[in-house]
Structures are given as structure tokens and as C-alpha cells.
Design a protein around this motif. Structure first.
Motif, PDB file in Angstrom:
ATOM      1  N   TYR A 234       0.819  -1.217   0.000  1.00 14.88           N
ATOM      2  CA  TYR A 234       0.000   0.000   0.000  1.00 14.88           C
ATOM      3  C   TYR A 234       0.858   1.275   0.000  1.00 14.88           C
ATOM      4  CZ  TYR A 234      -3.811  -3.169   1.229  1.00 14.88           C
ATOM      5  OH  TYR A 234      -4.740  -4.188   1.235  1.00 14.88           O
ATOM      6  N   PHE A 235       2.160   1.089   0.188  1.00 15.83           N
ATOM      7  CA  PHE A 235       3.034   2.249   0.358  1.00 15.83           C
ATOM      8  C   PHE A 235       4.106   2.307  -0.724  1.00 15.83           C
ATOM      9  CE2 PHE A 235       1.871   1.548   5.016  1.00 15.83           C
ATOM     10  CZ  PHE A 235       0.818   2.461   4.959  1.00 15.83           C
ATOM     11  N   ASN A 236       3.666   2.564  -1.939  1.00 14.84           N
ATOM     12  CA  ASN A 236       4.598   2.895  -3.017  1.00 14.84           C
ATOM     13  C   ASN A 236       5.175   4.268  -2.697  1.00 14.84           C
ATOM     14  OD1 ASN A 236       5.624   4.093  -5.440  1.00 14.84           O
ATOM     15  ND2 ASN A 236       4.447   2.645  -6.673  1.00 14.84           N
ATOM     16  N   ILE A 237       6.480   4.403  -2.658  1.00 18.88           N
ATOM     17  CA  ILE A 237       7.097   5.638  -2.178  1.00 18.88           C
ATOM     18  C   ILE A 237       6.671   6.860  -2.988  1.00 18.88           C
ATOM     19  CG2 ILE A 237       9.228   5.440  -3.545  1.00 18.88           C
ATOM     20  CD1 ILE A 237      10.708   6.479  -1.013  1.00 18.88           C
ATOM     21  N   ASP A 238       6.443   6.687  -4.286  1.00 20.19           N
ATOM     22  CA  ASP A 238       6.001   7.814  -5.116  1.00 20.19           C
ATOM     23  C   ASP A 238       4.605   8.268  -4.714  1.00 20.19           C
ATOM     24  OD1 ASP A 238       8.358   7.843  -6.627  1.00 20.19           O
ATOM     25  OD2 ASP A 238       7.585   6.334  -8.020  1.00 20.19           O
ATOM     26  N   SER A 239       3.749   7.307  -4.422  1.00 26.00           N
ATOM     27  CA  SER A 239       2.393   7.637  -4.000  1.00 26.00           C
ATOM     28  C   SER A 239       2.378   8.246  -2.601  1.00 26.00           C
ATOM     29  CB  SER A 239       1.516   6.390  -4.029  1.00 26.00           C
ATOM     30  OG  SER A 239       0.199   6.693  -3.608  1.00 26.00           O
ATOM     31  N   VAL A 240       3.218   7.720  -1.723  1.00 28.90           N
ATOM     32  CA  VAL A 240       3.298   8.270  -0.369  1.00 28.90           C
ATOM     33  C   VAL A 240       3.699   9.744  -0.424  1.00 28.90           C
ATOM     34  CG1 VAL A 240       4.546   8.183   1.818  1.00 28.90           C
ATOM     35  CG2 VAL A 240       3.800   6.055   0.736  1.00 28.90           C
ATOM     36  N   GLN A 241       4.664  10.055  -1.296  1.00 27.19           N
ATOM     37  CA  GLN A 241       5.112  11.448  -1.392  1.00 27.19           C
ATOM     38  C   GLN A 241       3.997  12.353  -1.904  1.00 27.19           C
ATOM     39  OE1 GLN A 241       8.046  12.577  -4.489  1.00 27.19           O
ATOM     40  NE2 GLN A 241       9.082  13.791  -2.922  1.00 27.19           N
ATOM     41  N   VAL A 242       3.367  11.963  -3.013  1.00 28.93           N
ATOM     42  CA  VAL A 242       2.390  12.838  -3.660  1.00 28.93           C
ATOM     43  C   VAL A 242       1.032  12.785  -2.965  1.00 28.93           C
ATOM     44  CG1 VAL A 242       1.119  13.289  -5.793  1.00 28.93           C
ATOM     45  CG2 VAL A 242       3.554  12.705  -5.880  1.00 28.93           C
ATOM     46  N   ASN A 243       0.523  11.581  -2.736  1.00 29.72           N
ATOM     47  CA  ASN A 243      -0.824  11.421  -2.198  1.00 29.72           C
ATOM     48  C   ASN A 243      -0.886  11.396  -0.676  1.00 29.72           C
ATOM     49  OD1 ASN A 243      -1.925  11.145  -4.850  1.00 29.72           O
ATOM     50  ND2 ASN A 243      -1.137   9.047  -4.893  1.00 29.72           N
ATOM     51  N   GLY A 244       0.280  11.390  -0.034  1.00 25.49           N
ATOM     52  CA  GLY A 244       0.346  11.426   1.416  1.00 25.49           C
ATOM     53  C   GLY A 244       0.970  12.706   1.924  1.00 25.49           C
ATOM     54  N   VAL A 245       2.285  12.811   1.747  1.00 25.41           N
ATOM     55  CA  VAL A 245       3.036  13.953   2.273  1.00 25.41           C
ATOM     56  C   VAL A 245       2.555  15.265   1.669  1.00 25.41           C
ATOM     57  CG1 VAL A 245       5.329  15.003   2.407  1.00 25.41           C
ATOM     58  CG2 VAL A 245       5.066  12.544   2.787  1.00 25.41           C
ATOM     59  N   PHE A 246       2.495  15.338   0.339  1.00 25.76           N
ATOM     60  CA  PHE A 246       2.079  16.577  -0.319  1.00 25.76           C
ATOM     61  C   PHE A 246       0.591  16.868  -0.100  1.00 25.76           C
ATOM     62  CE2 PHE A 246       5.612  16.376  -3.803  1.00 25.76           C
ATOM     63  CZ  PHE A 246       6.552  16.658  -2.828  1.00 25.76           C
ATOM     64  N   TYR A 247      -0.215  15.800  -0.104  1.00 22.12           N
ATOM     65  CA  TYR A 247      -1.655  15.984   0.111  1.00 22.12           C
ATOM     66  C   TYR A 247      -1.920  16.611   1.476  1.00 22.12           C
ATOM     67  CZ  TYR A 247      -6.582  14.878   0.886  1.00 22.12           C
ATOM     68  OH  TYR A 247      -7.924  14.973   1.181  1.00 22.12           O
ATOM     69  N   ALA A 248      -1.214  16.115   2.500  1.00 28.31           N
ATOM     70  CA  ALA A 248      -1.401  16.657   3.849  1.00 28.31           C
ATOM     71  C   ALA A 248      -1.000  18.128   3.900  1.00 28.31           C
ATOM     72  CB  ALA A 248      -0.571  15.852   4.851  1.00 28.31           C
ATOM     73  N   ALA A 249       0.116  18.465   3.249  1.00 26.98           N
ATOM     74  CA  ALA A 249       0.569  19.862   3.238  1.00 26.98           C
ATOM     75  C   ALA A 249      -0.419  20.757   2.495  1.00 26.98           C
ATOM     76  CB  ALA A 249       1.953  19.942   2.589  1.00 26.98           C
ATOM     77  N   HIS A 250      -1.055  20.212   1.480  1.00 25.34           N
ATOM     78  CA  HIS A 250      -2.064  20.979   0.749  1.00 25.34           C
ATOM     79  C   HIS A 250      -3.303  21.213   1.619  1.00 25.34           C
ATOM     80  CE1 HIS A 250      -4.639  22.400  -2.494  1.00 25.34           C
ATOM     81  NE2 HIS A 250      -5.532  21.481  -2.130  1.00 25.34           N
TER      82      HIS A 250
END
Length: 545
Positions: free
Chosen positions: A389-405
Motif C-alpha cells: 500500500y506504500f509505493n514511495i512515489d504515491s506516499v510522497q504525492v498522495n500522502g506527504v504533499f496531500y497533507a501539506a495541501h
């Protein structure tokens, strides 16, 4: 006193960059302009790694040191009464060029230390230490700074007042009020510590790279996932292929791979390779003499500065203030935590004894393995079952960046047109909810032999209104890169690390300060982890998860 302020420049900084640094320094042997000494044409003034060559760093740093010396001399030669403008601000801006060059160079010494970069660092470190000593104990310069602090400080407002305080106290903490004899000893201590830190910094990554555990048979890797076994094969190939597989030692003492490794003897080998990577077990990588000498020199430094020990000297700038407060806190923590830790260890050992026999004694290299099995039995879940469930590219965009947005209204746009120092890196332009550019963010997530262990945040340029500089921030991690064509999957702990380090990045990205010295993560050391831990908490929020 911190000379490496890591920044790039516009405004007044751009004026300083035009100051003579000698034609020889600005041009290379082939006649090309040294890009480190020129104004970058890239957005945000980003370093142009498509033009920078490893041979550019040494002459650029030498030129920048010369530039700062000239700027300092102008301050001390000024016949006018010392003021905030002609002394404090002039000092703040005196090292613009050096900041620009070293912010890039020291980014590479940690994340991509090639043999050329390592050799350059050997030459650069004593030059910078010499400059630091020279400035720290420049009595004419300190007299001007002290005059402003004594006579103008209370009249100043806001960041002007804070900058004056920080600069004055940094000189005092460096030893500007010491006797001439003690100053000379302090210079010698600073120089020797710099040498030793460089030795340690070179030795530890080399020791970690040399501590790999070679594995002859796939059967020895029983318990690992197919992806982990493929990674072991890839790591072996990239390190010379002494055996079909190898287990790479990472930064922490415990190794995550022990969670699934069934072979107890191999677990022991991996653990011992980790804990003995840089001690007398292998004399080629023994850091003990270095650490011992640094500790003795630091103790002497603390005493020279009038403190009981180095810890009290070091902690004065933190919220904790002194070693007694730290020890009291740790003692209370140990008191409360020890019973729970012992109970947890006993429970894991008893669980292991169900299959290994009542005489089985849990060892440090067993803990991860049996804890994971116990967790699987109790909760019916493992880290490997979660990783897909934790593809690093998805974690960055859909997790880390999403939260910052969601939290800060930030937007991220990948900038493939901006060059990097390694092809694994990515660059993103960060903007606010109205599309106003705020920062550049670089991510360098995958491990390689030229990178030191761990995960961290730093900057190619700190935010500064005085210099007209928007922040250029980067995160570095040491995740395993999947073989070509496969997604790079990470554990939950590694997900939390990405959020954590981006919390530090946000501290730099959202900085809104006038002066470089005060911006970004320039806060008390024991406060700097607050934004990162706060951001880490977003990883487990259901909407983001």
C-alpha cells in the motif's frame, strides 16, 4: 559561530557577488566560467548541477573565503561609529558568496560523497576552520559588534534586535571574551576537532559500506519477501558480487531486515556487523580513538568557557538549558519506562520459547523477529502485508504533499527542467493557494554507497527577505530502490520518516524572516523537532492514510 549559513542570493547579495574574487577563481583551467561563482539563471537561483563540475568546488570555496575576508576587513576598517547597518548587517551579509557555495558543497558531502568530493572536503575543512577562528577572535570586529550591542540594542526592534543579540552572543560563545592565552588554545582545539570530525565523517560511511553481510545461498534468506531477496541480489551486484546476495547495513543499530530473517545465525551476523561496524573489531574502521579525543577536547573547551562540562556549554542555547535538566528528564523517563520495557521483553521471550524451547534466551538480534511473529499472531498483520500500500512515489504525492495541501494550502508541481546532482532525485516547485511561488523542494530518497546513513533535511538556500531569497529545501533518505520496473515499496516506519523529514522541510519552506541567520530551522535544537513530529502525526490520520 555558524559560518556555513547555506543560502543563495539576490538583492544586496547579488551586489556582493559582483565583488572581485580574482579572474583565476572565476574561470576554470579550460577557460569556462566557474558556475558556483556566477548568478544562476535557474528559477529561485537554484544550483545548476548540469554545469557544476566536482573540480569547481575547491577554487570556488577559496574565492568565497577570500571574498569574506575582504568584506570583514571593510567592516573593521570603517572609521565611522559602529551601527547596526555598518557592523551587524554588514557582518550578516559578509559571507553571502561563501554561504552560496558551501550550501551546495556540503549537501554533496553528506548525500553524494564521491572520491573527488571527499578529497575536496579534506582540503576545504581546514580552510573553513581557519577562517572561523580568524573571524571569531578578530578583536576589532568584536569591539564594533559589542559597541552596537551595548549602545544600540535596546533601541532596535524586531528582527534587527534579535539579529544583534544572536551575533553578539555567538561571538561570546566562541570565546571573544577569553584572555589571549585561552584564545590561542581555543583556536587549536577548534582546528583539531575539525580534523577529527572530518576523519569520523569519512570513516563511518566507509565502515558502514564495508559492513555488508555476504550471503551465498538464497535458502539462507528464508523469511524475506521476493522483493527483499531481489533487493539483496541487486545490492550484491552493485557492490562487486563477492556472493550472489548481500545484506546492506543501514544507519540504525538494529536492522529492519531482522524482522523477517528466519536464519538465527544470519540474524546474529547482521546484528554484529551493525554494532561493530566502526569499533576495534576491524582496526581499519575503528572510530573509538577519534570519539575519545573529541570528547576530551570538548570537555576542555567547556571548561575554557567557564562551564563545568561541555554538555552545559552546549545546552545553554537549548530549551533544556543545562545537563541537570536533561538528566532529570531522562531519569524520570527511565523510571517510568523500564518496567514496561522489561515486561514487553519478557512477553516476547516467552512467546519465542513456545517454539524454541524453555531454555531459549532472547538476544538483541531476535527481538524484531519474534516481536513480528507475535504481532502477526495477535493482530493477523505484518509489515510486509502493509508495504504494497506504500509505493514511495504515491506516499510522497498522495500522502506527504496531500497533507501539506490540506493543512497549509500548498501546491506542488514537479520541475523536470531543473537539474539535480543524481538521477534518482526529484524537484518540485511549491506555491501557496493563490499560486504564488514559495520554494523549491528536492527529494533524494534512495540509498547508495556515496550517501551517509539516516534521513535529514537541509537547504541549498535559506529564506531571507533581506537577500530576496526564497528557500531551496531538500530531504534525503536511505530507502531501498526496487529493481528496474518494480515499484519501490516502503514500511510504515519509513512512511513516518518521510512525513517527519518533510516537517523539517516545511519549517524551511514556510519561513518568513528578514535575515538568513534567523530563518528556517535556526531555532533551539530541542525545539527543531517539534514541526517534524507534528507533521509526522498526519501520516496516521484516516483521510491521508
Amino acid at each position: 559561530m555558524r559560518l556555513n549559513k547555506t543560502l543563495l542570493t539576490f538583492g544586496l547579495a547579488a551586489v556582493l557577488l559582483q565583488m572581485p574574487t580574482s579572474t583565476d577563481a572565476q574561470t576554470t583551467a579550460g577557460g569556462r566560467q566557474n558556475p558556483l561563482l556566477q548568478k544562476s539563471s535557474l528559477p529561485f537561483g537554484a544550483p545548476d548541477f548540469s554545469k557544476i563540475q566536482e573540480s569547481d568546488y575547491l577554487p570556488a570555496i577559496e574565492a568565497a573565503i577570500k571574498n569574506q575576508r575582504e568584506n570583514i576587513q571593510k567592516i573593521v576598517s570603517n572609521k565611522k561609529k559602529p551601527t547596526f547597518q555598518n557592523t551587524i548587517l554588514a557582518y550578516e551579509e559578509s559571507g553571502v558568496l561563501l554561504d552560496k557555495v558551501t550550501s551546495v558543497f556540503f549537501g554533496l558531502t553528506s548525500a553524494h560523497k564521491t572520491p573527488v568530493i571527499a578529497e575536496t572536503q579534506k582540503k576545504v575543512s581546514p580552510l573553513l576552520t581557519e577562517l572561523e577562528n580568524e573571524i571569531s577572535f578578530n578583536q576589532k570586529l568584536f569591539e564594533r559588534i559589542k559597541y552596537v550591542y551595548d549602545n544600540e540594542y535596546k533601541k532596535l526592534k524586531g528582527e534587527d534586535q534579535r539579529l544583534t543579540e544572536v551575533i553578539y552572543k555567538s561571538f561570546v560563545r566562541s570565546g571573544a571574551l577569553l584572555s589571549p592565552e585561552k584564545m590561542e588554545r581555543m583556536k587549536a582545539i577548534n582546528s583539531r576537532i575539525s580534523e577529527l570530525q572530518q576523519q569520523w565523517g569519512n570513516l563511518l560511511p566507509a565502515a558502514t559500506n564495508a559492513a555488508v553481510v555476504w550471503v551465498q545461498n538464497k535458502e539462507e534468506l528464508t523469511g524475506l519477501s521476493d522483493a527483499d531477496i531481489a533487493q539483496c541480489k541487486k545490492d550484491a551486484e552493485s557492490r562487486g558480487g563477492k556472493a550472489p546476495y548481500c545484506i546492506v547495513i543501514v544507519n540504525t543499530t538494529q536492522q529492519a531486515i531482522l524482522t523477517n530473517l528466519q536464519n538465527r545465525e544470519l540474524r546474529k551476523k547482521v546484528y554484529e556487523a551493525s554494532i561493530h561496524r566502526a569499533d576495534a573489531t576491524n582496526p581499519d574502521y575503528n572510530t573509538f580513538p577519534i570519539v575519545t579525543e573529541i570528547a576530551k577536547l570538548r570537555a576542555e573547551k567547556g571548561q575554557l568557557m567557564g562551564y563545568k562540562n561541555y554538555a552545559d556549554y552546549s545546552l545553554e542555547k537549548t530549551m533544556a538549558k543545562n545537563s541537570k535538566n536533561v538528566n532529570d528528564f531522562l531519569s524520570q523517563l527511565i523510571k517510568e519506562y523500564t518496567p514496561k520495557a522489561k515486561a514487553e521483553t519478557q512477553a516476547i521471550e516467552q512467546y519465542a520459547q513456545k517454539t524454541e524451547g524453555k531454555d531459549f534466551k532472547l538476544q538483541p538480534y531476535d527481538r524484531f523477529y519474534y516481536s513480528a511473529k507475535m504481532k502477526k499472531e495477535m493482530l493477523n498483520i505484518t509489515d510486509d502485508e502493509v508495504k504494497p500500500y506504500f509505493n514511495i512515489d504515491s506516499v510522497q504525492v498522495n500522502g506527504v504533499f496531500y497533507a501539506a495541501h490540506r493543512v497549509y494550502g500548498l501546491n506542488f508541481k514537479q520541475r523536470k527542467d531543473i537539474p539535480t546532482y543524481h538521477p534518482d532525485m526529484k524537484v518540485f516547485e511549491v506555491s501557496d493557494k493563490n499560486g504564488k511561488p514559495l520554494a523549491l523542494f528536492y527529494s533524494d530518497y534512495f540509498r547508495r554507497p556515496t550517501k551517509r546513513g539516516g534521513a535529514w533535511m537541509s537547504s541549498f538556500a535559506k529564506q531571507s527577505k533581506q537577500r530576496g531569497q526564497l528557500p531551496i529545501i531538500y530531504n534525503v533518505c536511505n530507502n531501498a530502490k526496487a529493481p528496474e520496473g518494480q515499484p519501490s515499496l516502503i514500511t510504515w516506519d519509513e512512511v513516518c520518516t518521510l512525513f517527519h523529514e518533510f516537517g523539517h522541510a516545511l519549517h524551511g519552506i514556510l519561513s518568513d524572516c528578514k535575515y538568513n541567520t534567523l530563518s528556517g530551522t535556526a531555532v533551539a535544537r530541542d525545539f527543531v523537532e517539534m514541526p517534524s513530529q507534528f507533521n509526522e502525526s498526519f501520516a496516521s490520520i484516516p483521510e491521508i492514510f
